[in-house]
Enzyme design. Structure first.
Site, PDB file in Angstrom:
ATOM      1  N   LYS A 110       0.833  -1.204   0.000  1.00 31.06           N
ATOM      2  CA  LYS A 110       0.000   0.000   0.000  1.00 31.06           C
ATOM      3  C   LYS A 110       0.868   1.254   0.000  1.00 31.06           C
ATOM      4  O   LYS A 110       0.515   2.248  -0.632  1.00 31.06           O
ATOM      5  CB  LYS A 110      -0.950   0.014   1.193  1.00 31.06           C
ATOM      6  CG  LYS A 110      -2.018  -1.035   1.045  1.00 31.06           C
ATOM      7  CD  LYS A 110      -3.176  -0.802   1.984  1.00 31.06           C
ATOM      8  CE  LYS A 110      -4.243  -1.843   1.708  1.00 31.06           C
ATOM      9  NZ  LYS A 110      -5.253  -1.917   2.735  1.00 31.06           N
ATOM     10  N   LYS A 191      -5.308 -10.651  -5.626  1.00 26.81           N
ATOM     11  CA  LYS A 191      -6.461 -10.764  -4.720  1.00 26.81           C
ATOM     12  C   LYS A 191      -7.615  -9.894  -5.200  1.00 26.81           C
ATOM     13  O   LYS A 191      -7.397  -8.784  -5.689  1.00 26.81           O
ATOM     14  CB  LYS A 191      -5.994 -10.296  -3.333  1.00 26.81           C
ATOM     15  CG  LYS A 191      -7.002 -10.418  -2.244  1.00 26.81           C
ATOM     16  CD  LYS A 191      -6.472  -9.836  -0.940  1.00 26.81           C
ATOM     17  CE  LYS A 191      -6.460  -8.315  -0.947  1.00 26.81           C
ATOM     18  NZ  LYS A 191      -6.235  -7.711   0.385  1.00 26.81           N
ATOM     19  N   LYS A 194     -11.336  -4.561  -2.272  1.00 28.36           N
ATOM     20  CA  LYS A 194     -12.255  -3.424  -2.308  1.00 28.36           C
ATOM     21  C   LYS A 194     -11.658  -2.273  -3.098  1.00 28.36           C
ATOM     22  O   LYS A 194     -12.355  -1.538  -3.762  1.00 28.36           O
ATOM     23  CB  LYS A 194     -12.520  -2.919  -0.877  1.00 28.36           C
ATOM     24  CG  LYS A 194     -13.460  -3.804  -0.083  1.00 28.36           C
ATOM     25  CD  LYS A 194     -13.923  -3.113   1.186  1.00 28.36           C
ATOM     26  CE  LYS A 194     -12.846  -2.973   2.224  1.00 28.36           C
ATOM     27  NZ  LYS A 194     -12.949  -3.873   3.351  1.00 28.36           N
TER      28      LYS A 194
HETATM   29  P1  TYM Z   1     -10.489  -5.715   5.186  1.00 32.09           P
HETATM   30  O1  TYM Z   1     -11.479  -4.651   5.510  1.00 32.09           O
HETATM   31  O2  TYM Z   1      -9.551  -5.479   4.069  1.00 32.09           O
HETATM   32  O3  TYM Z   1     -11.245  -7.062   4.865  1.00 32.09           O
HETATM   33  C1  TYM Z   1     -12.273  -7.597   5.717  1.00 32.09           C
HETATM   34  C2  TYM Z   1     -12.188  -9.118   5.696  1.00 32.09           C
HETATM   35  O4  TYM Z   1     -12.341  -9.617   4.358  1.00 32.09           O
HETATM   36  C3  TYM Z   1     -11.281 -10.520   4.084  1.00 32.09           C
HETATM   37  N1  TYM Z   1     -10.966 -10.475   2.643  1.00 32.09           N
HETATM   38  C4  TYM Z   1     -10.888 -11.551   1.849  1.00 32.09           C
HETATM   39  N2  TYM Z   1     -11.071 -12.860   2.078  1.00 32.09           N
HETATM   40  C5  TYM Z   1     -10.940 -13.715   1.037  1.00 32.09           C
HETATM   41  N3  TYM Z   1     -10.616 -13.317  -0.222  1.00 32.09           N
HETATM   42  C6  TYM Z   1     -10.408 -12.012  -0.505  1.00 32.09           C
HETATM   43  N4  TYM Z   1     -10.115 -11.618  -1.741  1.00 32.09           N
HETATM   44  C7  TYM Z   1     -10.550 -11.060   0.555  1.00 32.09           C
HETATM   45  N5  TYM Z   1     -10.431  -9.698   0.631  1.00 32.09           N
HETATM   46  C8  TYM Z   1     -10.679  -9.368   1.914  1.00 32.09           C
HETATM   47  C9  TYM Z   1     -10.116 -10.029   4.939  1.00 32.09           C
HETATM   48  O5  TYM Z   1      -9.164 -11.041   5.148  1.00 32.09           O
HETATM   49  C10 TYM Z   1     -10.821  -9.621   6.208  1.00 32.09           C
HETATM   50  O6  TYM Z   1     -11.029 -10.719   7.061  1.00 32.09           O
HETATM   51  N6  TYM Z   1      -6.887  -5.196   8.675  1.00 32.09           N
HETATM   52  C11 TYM Z   1      -8.242  -5.702   8.412  1.00 32.09           C
HETATM   53  C12 TYM Z   1      -9.277  -5.076   9.307  1.00 32.09           C
HETATM   54  C13 TYM Z   1      -9.045  -5.209  10.760  1.00 32.09           C
HETATM   55  C14 TYM Z   1      -9.166  -6.399  11.540  1.00 32.09           C
HETATM   56  C15 TYM Z   1      -8.910  -6.015  12.873  1.00 32.09           C
HETATM   57  C16 TYM Z   1      -9.463  -7.723  11.212  1.00 32.09           C
HETATM   58  C17 TYM Z   1      -8.714  -4.217  11.619  1.00 32.09           C
HETATM   59  N7  TYM Z   1      -8.643  -4.675  12.892  1.00 32.09           N
HETATM   60  C18 TYM Z   1      -8.930  -6.955  13.915  1.00 32.09           C
HETATM   61  C19 TYM Z   1      -9.490  -8.651  12.267  1.00 32.09           C
HETATM   62  C20 TYM Z   1      -9.225  -8.272  13.585  1.00 32.09           C
HETATM   63  C21 TYM Z   1      -8.622  -5.395   6.974  1.00 32.09           C
HETATM   64  O7  TYM Z   1      -8.084  -4.515   6.365  1.00 32.09           O
HETATM   65  O8  TYM Z   1      -9.678  -6.113   6.504  1.00 32.09           O
END
Ligand code: TYM
Length: 326
Positions: A110, A191, A194
């Site tokens: 990023k 991947k 979003k």
């Molecule tokens: P974020 O918002 O990018 O994504 C939310 C969840 O979706 C999953 N995900 C995917 N799973 C499978 N295939 C994909 N292509 C895919 N894209 C996204 C992510 O793995 C995630 O579970 N850092 C985290 C947010 C966060 C968090 C936390 C998560 C902040 N604090 C504490 C768990 C615990 C994030 O950016 O997720």
């Protein structure tokens, strides 16, 4: 058992989020005391629009409920409503290595895409560790892309416990057996995300049925014609996984049915399965999103429950670290 996960209110939610996130949240909420957090403080770590952040926070709350979370039994809340998260992040900075943060793949990726790299992007995993540890979480349902951050959270918990005495439960990541990493339909080596990946390769949970069908029909497949998973067939393997996720079947049973059907027929069948999966989610989402008063009320309920759950751990952190408490 305590369950925690977080999701960022940036960009429109995707089928990838459904697979690694929403789907697992709804399933794991049955297993214990669950907390699901809209991590708005994480959303400001890259260039963003304040007006959009506001809207997306309410969008995401609606989506969490539309995909199956029950805000009466499960705590669904926004991170910024619970100030303990920001405090915990600062305190945990004392037991997080600068070098460790510099090695985070998401920071490097990023960071490379930004003209201005905010220090918040560098510190992001410390905030995430605080999110998880404040709730004494046993399990964290996530997709594969969060694995490195989860491992760092475990390290941080362990370093804190050995330096200041036992305060934190060391959490385990929970990854789906199939669909832990859904790939772009246009580039099966990247991947589905979003932000950052191509529109055409990304299925959004609010896409219209004809857009979904169009995207699946133009999905990139591999040479050959067998609908069977293989290392040299990332496109087809991804479509098989998506079919399995959308229908709740195993990849093997999908291969059995479509193995010889040809790519064209299979792509259309996957599209139809995803349309069917998403249709009721969209209807429920539209209903929920229309009533902002109710969304704010429910966010308030979630914030109260989350504050009460996080407070004792934060207090123990301050005490263990030697702060004078009043
Ligand atoms: P974020 O918002 O990018 O994504 C939310 C969840 O979706 C999953 N995900 C995917 N799973 C499978 N295939 C994909 N292509 C895919 N894209 C996204 C992510 O793995 C995630 O579970 N850092 C985290 C947010 C966060 C968090 C936390 C998560 C902040 N604090 C504490 C768990 C615990 C994030 O950016 O997720």
């Amino acid at each position: 058992m305590r369950i925690f996960s977080g999701i960022k209110p940036t960009g429109d939610t995707t089928l990838g989020n459904y697979s690694g996130g929403f789907r697992q949240y709804a399933a794991t909420q049955e297993q214990g005391e669950a907390f699901f957090c809209i991590v708005d403080l994480h959303a400001i770590t890259v260039e963003y629009d304040p007006v959009a952040l506001h809207e997306r926070t309410l969008d995401l709350f609606s989506m969490l409920v539309a995909t199956g979370l029950d805000p009466d039994r499960t705590t669904v809340f926004a991170q910024s409503h619970v100030t303990a998260h920001a405090e915990a992040s600062w305190l945990l900075g004392a037991v997080t290595g600068y070098g460790q943060l510099g090695r985070m793949t998401q920071f490097k990726e990023k960071g490379d895409q930004q003209e201005f790299v905010a220090s918040a992007l560098f510190n992001y995993p410390v905030l995430m560790a605080g999110d998880i540890l404040l709730y004494q979480s046993d399990i964290v349902p996530i997709g594969d892309d969060q694995r490195q951050h989860l491992e760092l959270s475990r390290d941080i918990a362990e370093r804190f416990n050995s330096r200041f005495g036992h305060v934190f439960t060391v959490p385990d990541g929970v990854y789906p057996e199939v669909g832990a990493r859904i790939m772009s339909l246009q580039d099966p080596l990247a991947k589905m995300g979003k932000t950052g990946s191509s529109e055409q390769g990304t299925i959004y949970l609010l896409d219209e049925p004809d857009a979904i069908m169009r995207k699946f029909k133009s999905a990139v497949t591999d040479s050959g014609r067998d609908v069977r998973r293989a290392e040299d067939k990332p496109g087809v393997s991804n479509l098989i996984d998506i079919m399995a996720v959308a229908t709740g079947r195993t990849p093997e049973s999908v291969e059995e049915e479509y193995g010889d059907a040809g790519y064209g027929t299979f792509k259309e069948a996957v599209g139809e399965a995803v349309v069917e999966l998403i249709a009721p989610i969209r209807t429920r989402y539209d209903e929920l999103r229309a009533d902002e008063g109710e969304l704010l009320r429910l966010l308030g309920v979630g914030a109260d429950k989350a504050r009460a759950a996080a407070a004792p751990t934060l207090e123990r952190m301050y005490e263990a670290m030697g702060f004078v408490r009043l």
